[in-house]
Each structure stands twice: as C-alpha cells, then as structure tokens.
Scaffold this motif. Sequence first.
Motif, short mmCIF file in Angstrom:
data_model
loop_
_atom_site.label_atom_id
_atom_site.label_comp_id
_atom_site.label_asym_id
_atom_site.label_seq_id
_atom_site.Cartn_x
_atom_site.Cartn_y
_atom_site.Cartn_z
N LEU A 238 0.83 -1.22 0.00
CA LEU A 238 0.00 0.00 0.00
C LEU A 238 0.85 1.26 0.00
O LEU A 238 0.62 2.19 -0.77
CB LEU A 238 -0.94 -0.02 1.22
CG LEU A 238 -1.77 1.24 1.48
CD1 LEU A 238 -2.70 1.54 0.31
CD2 LEU A 238 -2.56 1.08 2.78
N TRP A 239 1.86 1.27 0.87
CA TRP A 239 2.64 2.50 1.03
C TRP A 239 3.59 2.70 -0.13
O TRP A 239 3.84 3.85 -0.54
CB TRP A 239 3.35 2.47 2.39
CG TRP A 239 2.31 2.29 3.44
CD1 TRP A 239 1.98 1.15 4.11
CD2 TRP A 239 1.34 3.27 3.85
NE1 TRP A 239 0.89 1.37 4.91
CE2 TRP A 239 0.48 2.66 4.78
CE3 TRP A 239 1.13 4.62 3.52
CZ2 TRP A 239 -0.57 3.33 5.39
CZ3 TRP A 239 0.07 5.29 4.12
CH2 TRP A 239 -0.75 4.65 5.05
N ALA A 240 4.10 1.63 -0.70
CA ALA A 240 4.95 1.75 -1.89
C ALA A 240 4.13 2.26 -3.07
O ALA A 240 4.59 3.11 -3.85
CB ALA A 240 5.58 0.40 -2.22
N TYR B 269 1.70 8.34 5.43
CA TYR B 269 1.03 8.43 6.72
C TYR B 269 1.64 7.37 7.63
O TYR B 269 2.33 6.47 7.17
CB TYR B 269 -0.48 8.15 6.59
CG TYR B 269 -1.25 9.09 5.70
CD1 TYR B 269 -0.90 10.43 5.58
CD2 TYR B 269 -2.37 8.63 5.00
CE1 TYR B 269 -1.63 11.27 4.77
CE2 TYR B 269 -3.10 9.47 4.19
CZ TYR B 269 -2.73 10.80 4.08
OH TYR B 269 -3.45 11.64 3.28
N GLY B 270 1.31 7.44 8.91
CA GLY B 270 1.72 6.38 9.81
C GLY B 270 0.95 5.11 9.50
O GLY B 270 -0.28 5.13 9.46
N ALA B 271 1.64 4.02 9.24
CA ALA B 271 0.98 2.77 8.84
C ALA B 271 0.48 2.00 10.05
O ALA B 271 0.88 2.25 11.19
CB ALA B 271 1.96 1.91 8.04
N ALA C 99 -7.38 2.79 6.02
CA ALA C 99 -8.59 2.84 5.19
C ALA C 99 -8.60 4.13 4.36
O ALA C 99 -8.94 4.12 3.17
CB ALA C 99 -9.84 2.75 6.07
N ILE C 100 -8.24 5.24 4.99
CA ILE C 100 -8.17 6.52 4.25
C ILE C 100 -7.10 6.44 3.17
O ILE C 100 -7.32 6.89 2.03
CB ILE C 100 -7.87 7.67 5.24
CG1 ILE C 100 -9.06 7.86 6.19
CG2 ILE C 100 -7.58 8.97 4.48
CD1 ILE C 100 -8.75 8.77 7.38
#
Length: 200
Positions: free
Chosen positions: A156-158, A168-170, A177-178
């Motif tokens: 997701l973050w990549a 954001y903080g994972a 969800a956002i």
Amino acid sequence: MLWPSPPWDEVVYWALDLETGGLDPRRDPIVAVGMVPLREGTVRLGESYQSLVRADGARAISAASVTAHQLVPGEVREAPPLEEVLGEIDRRLGDGVLLVHQAAIDVRFLRRAHRETGLRWPSPAVVDTVDLIVKAARKARFIDPAAQEHEPDLNLWAARARYGLPAYGAHDALTDAIATAELFLVLRRELGARTLRDLR
C-alpha cells in the motif's frame, strides 16, 4: 450481453482496513477496524468509523503484530465484542461496495468472523486496490512495453509513494482505510474507469 453497470461515482464505496493479531485468517483475531466512505468520488472523513475489537481470550495477539499496530491485549480487553463491530460494518456495507487493499486477507478475516459469530456474510461487491495496481501496470506496458519491466510493488505505502501520495503512519486501521481510499481515486483516474465493472 453484459448487464449494465453504474457509473463509478454513483456507487458508495466503503474503504475498510483491519488490524489483526497475526496474519493467519484461520486463527488470528481482528483487533481493530477502520472504515471511511467515498460518495460521489469524494472521501467523506466526517462519516468515518473506527473501533477496537475485544479479543477472544482463546486467540492470542502475536508479538510481531503488536510491533506493527502497537495494540496490546490490555487495550482491547474492554472494547466492543466482535459481533457488535461486525454489525456496524454490515450496516455500512448495506449501501455500498467494500473497498480494500489485499482482499485476499481482509475478506477472509471478515468471512471467518461472520461464520464464527453466526452472522450472515453480506457478500458485498469488492473492489481491491491491489487488482487496480496490477491493471494499471498492464495498461502502462500495453502503451509502452518498456514502461515497467518488473512487476509492480503491491504494498500500500509503496504504491502510494509511486503515485506521489503522502506518507502516513501505517498500521492504524482508519489511517490505512483513508490511505486505501485515496489510492483508489488515483488508480481509478489512471485506468480511466467509468463504471463499477471497470474497477472489478
């Protein structure tokens, strides 16, 4: 002939993320839920929902998962029970599509939770941002075979970083969800999807 599909922005999507006591949907508990809707193509933060989930005493929260989400057993001991939280999830999904990142994980946890609590799984339509990442990569290679030689990173973050979305903080259920909802909007535009069918 295909059945007609609604325009993508006439559908309500509920982006959902679960924090769990481990990665095994067959045995690990759900410990937190975050949900946020998209209506008319807009993320509606004011309608978001989040809850901790009371851990089943028979299901342990693994040390590795605590490292990720920072939730320890004492924090979820007085949280609403799973059945109550599932009722809140189902009520929201009643008017929409389930939007997740990694449906193979989240949906399996939800299906097992419904089965074990005796609730009927509502079988919502599901849109998975991982599938959309793969579709976007195929589209890019179709346009330019040299565009991307390697398989896309499905994290997701990549994926967010690749599309210039902020970090954001994972491992906070609502934040994730956002993050999924925002990534969905970028991927929808990247794919030029016009209907719900184009997104599934």
